[in-house]
Design an enzyme around this catalytic site. Structure first.
Site, short mmCIF file in Angstrom:
data_model
loop_
_atom_site.label_atom_id
_atom_site.label_comp_id
_atom_site.label_asym_id
_atom_site.label_seq_id
_atom_site.Cartn_x
_atom_site.Cartn_y
_atom_site.Cartn_z
N HIS A 178 39.70 17.13 -8.38
CA HIS A 178 39.61 17.86 -7.10
C HIS A 178 39.20 19.30 -7.41
O HIS A 178 39.98 20.24 -7.26
CB HIS A 178 40.96 17.79 -6.39
CG HIS A 178 40.92 18.08 -4.92
ND1 HIS A 178 39.74 18.34 -4.24
CD2 HIS A 178 41.91 18.15 -3.99
CE1 HIS A 178 40.03 18.55 -2.96
NE2 HIS A 178 41.33 18.45 -2.78
N CYS A 184 48.93 21.89 -2.87
CA CYS A 184 47.60 21.73 -2.27
C CYS A 184 47.67 21.18 -0.85
O CYS A 184 46.69 21.30 -0.11
CB CYS A 184 46.75 20.81 -3.15
SG CYS A 184 47.48 19.18 -3.39
N ARG A 211 34.06 12.47 -0.64
CA ARG A 211 35.44 12.20 -1.10
C ARG A 211 35.53 10.68 -1.30
O ARG A 211 35.43 9.92 -0.35
CB ARG A 211 36.46 12.67 -0.07
CG ARG A 211 37.85 12.16 -0.34
CD ARG A 211 38.91 12.83 0.50
NE ARG A 211 39.15 14.18 0.06
CZ ARG A 211 40.21 14.91 0.45
NH1 ARG A 211 41.10 14.42 1.28
NH2 ARG A 211 40.36 16.14 -0.01
N ARG A 221 40.70 27.54 0.82
CA ARG A 221 39.73 26.43 0.75
C ARG A 221 38.46 26.83 1.48
O ARG A 221 37.35 26.59 1.01
CB ARG A 221 40.31 25.14 1.37
CG ARG A 221 41.56 24.57 0.69
CD ARG A 221 41.29 24.11 -0.74
NE ARG A 221 40.14 23.22 -0.83
CZ ARG A 221 40.16 21.91 -0.55
NH1 ARG A 221 41.28 21.32 -0.23
NH2 ARG A 221 39.07 21.18 -0.65
N GLN A 271 39.56 22.24 -4.84
CA GLN A 271 40.96 22.65 -4.69
C GLN A 271 41.34 23.62 -5.82
O GLN A 271 41.92 24.68 -5.57
CB GLN A 271 41.87 21.41 -4.74
CG GLN A 271 43.33 21.73 -4.60
CD GLN A 271 43.71 22.14 -3.18
OE1 GLN A 271 43.43 21.43 -2.25
NE2 GLN A 271 44.33 23.30 -3.04
N ASP A 308 52.29 18.66 -6.27
CA ASP A 308 51.44 17.83 -5.39
C ASP A 308 52.21 16.54 -5.16
O ASP A 308 53.19 16.24 -5.88
CB ASP A 308 50.08 17.59 -6.09
CG ASP A 308 49.13 16.71 -5.27
OD1 ASP A 308 49.31 16.60 -4.04
OD2 ASP A 308 48.21 16.11 -5.87
N1 CP Z 1 44.32 19.61 -0.16
C1 CP Z 1 43.43 18.79 0.40
O1 CP Z 1 42.40 18.43 -0.17
O2 CP Z 1 43.75 18.41 1.68
P1 CP Z 1 43.00 17.29 2.54
O3 CP Z 1 43.30 15.97 1.89
O4 CP Z 1 43.62 17.40 3.91
O5 CP Z 1 41.54 17.58 2.55
N1 NVA Z 2 46.66 14.01 -5.28
C1 NVA Z 2 46.44 13.95 -3.85
C2 NVA Z 2 45.76 15.17 -3.36
C3 NVA Z 2 45.56 15.25 -1.88
C4 NVA Z 2 44.80 16.45 -1.44
C5 NVA Z 2 45.64 12.70 -3.52
O1 NVA Z 2 44.69 12.39 -4.25
O2 NVA Z 2 45.96 12.03 -2.55
#
Ligand code: CP
Ligand code: NVA
Length: 303
Positions: free
Chosen positions: A130, A262, A103, A290, A133, A222
């Site tokens: 993502h 999400c 990530r 997930r 997701q 989101d």
């Molecule tokens: N939705 C999602 O990716 O959550 P986290 O940021 O907690 O992994």
């Molecule tokens: N758009 C958000 C998603 C979190 C799971 C971010 O990137 O922070």
């Protein structure tokens, strides 16, 4: 399929197979059976940003499949691409473990890891996308609506990483999507073109949330402030006024429309508490999926 970096890298058939495998492993695990296809395998999990769902679901999925996962915070390794080049990290990790999930802020960090690693690399969220997701989301829609083909998603909010991956999945899998965002926060033109290149006319961008939800099967939102955008928080909250998914907006949608997010959710901003907690909310089934998608993906790439 060596890596899982973007929905657009996958064929429709690969995506469908991953969804079918997710359902099949889900049923297997719910009935108490186990599949130890990753016995002895190790996944390195590199995180530049916080995570609850992604970290836990990947770690549990590895344990479920008989393998092991090692969580690495950026400070443990001096940052990604800071203490040493990403291409060196990729080659070193390839000699220790069987897969990498990452990530990162920049999308090119995961593509560079994949370019230099001999082992599978999974995108666990970047500023751009993502994909894990999006696949868990489609699995959830399939379970609740009984179909994927022709499902209409209204994404209300920021044209961000989550919206982009979901749009690409919609294009690949025969769904329709309207993204309703304030001016200046729309999905980028290239992503709209790519999606509509997969299925002509499947994606519409609008500035009108009520128009977007009018014929929706799914209302999705989101956060307005993604990780890394904290300094823009006040401006974004002002710019997104009128885009909250609340009871008033939900009333403009068909009564069967399901609510998705999400997570993490910022109640009172992009979504109201009563909508998160409403009978049509499938947000926690979505979070659970997930795990079920992650198992299928890890099996496909690492078994
Ligand atoms: N939705 C999602 O990716 O959550 P986290 O940021 O907690 O992994
Ligand atoms: N758009 C958000 C998603 C979190 C799971 C971010 O990137 O922070």
């Amino acid at each position: 399929m060596k890596d899982f970096l973007a929905i657009s890298d996958c064929s429709t058939q690969q995506l469908r197979e991953l969804l079918d495998e997710s359902s099949s492993l889900k049923a297997q695990y719910k009935s108490g059976q186990r599949n130890l296809c990753l016995a002895g395998k190790v996944l390195a999990m590199l995180f530049e940003k916080p995570s609850l769902r992604t970290r836990m679901s990947f770690q549990v999925a590895m344990l479920d499949l008989g393998g092991h996962a090692i969580y690495v915070k950026p400070e443990d390794i001096g940052g990604i691409g800071k203490r040493e080049p990403i291409k060196d990290m990729a080659r070193v990790l390839s000699r220790y473990v069987d897969g990498i999930m990452a990530r990162t802020f920049e999308h090119k960090s995961v593509t560079e890891l994949a370019q230099y690693a001999d082992i599978p690399v999974i995108n666990a969220l970047t500023d751009w996308s993502h994909p894990c997701q999006a696949m868990a989301d489609v699995l959830t829609m399939k379970e609740h609506l009984g179909r994927i083909e022709g499902v209409k998603i209204a994404f209300v909010g920021d044209g961000n990483n989550v919206a982009r991956s979901l749009a690409l999945a919609a294009g690949k899998l025969g769904m329709k999507m309207a993204v309703a965002s304030p001016a200046g926060y729309e999905l980028d033109a290239a992503s709209i073109d790519t999606t509509n290149g997969f299925a002509a006319g499947c994606l519409v961008q609008t500035n009108d949330p009520r128009a977007a939800v009018a014929d929706a099967d799914i209302i999705y939102t989101d956060t307005w402030v993604s990780m890394g955008q904290e300094e823009e928080k006040e401006k974004r909250r002002q710019d997104f006024a009128g885009f909250e998914v609340n009871a008033d907006l939900v009333a403009a949608a068909p009564p069967h429309a399901k609510i998705m997010h999400c997570l993490p959710a910022y109640r009172g901003f992009e979504i109201s508490d009563d909508v998160v907690e409403s009978p049509n909310s499938i947000i926690f089934d979505q979070a659970e999926n997930r795990l079920h998608f992650q198992r299928a993906l890890l099996k496909k790439l690492m078994a």
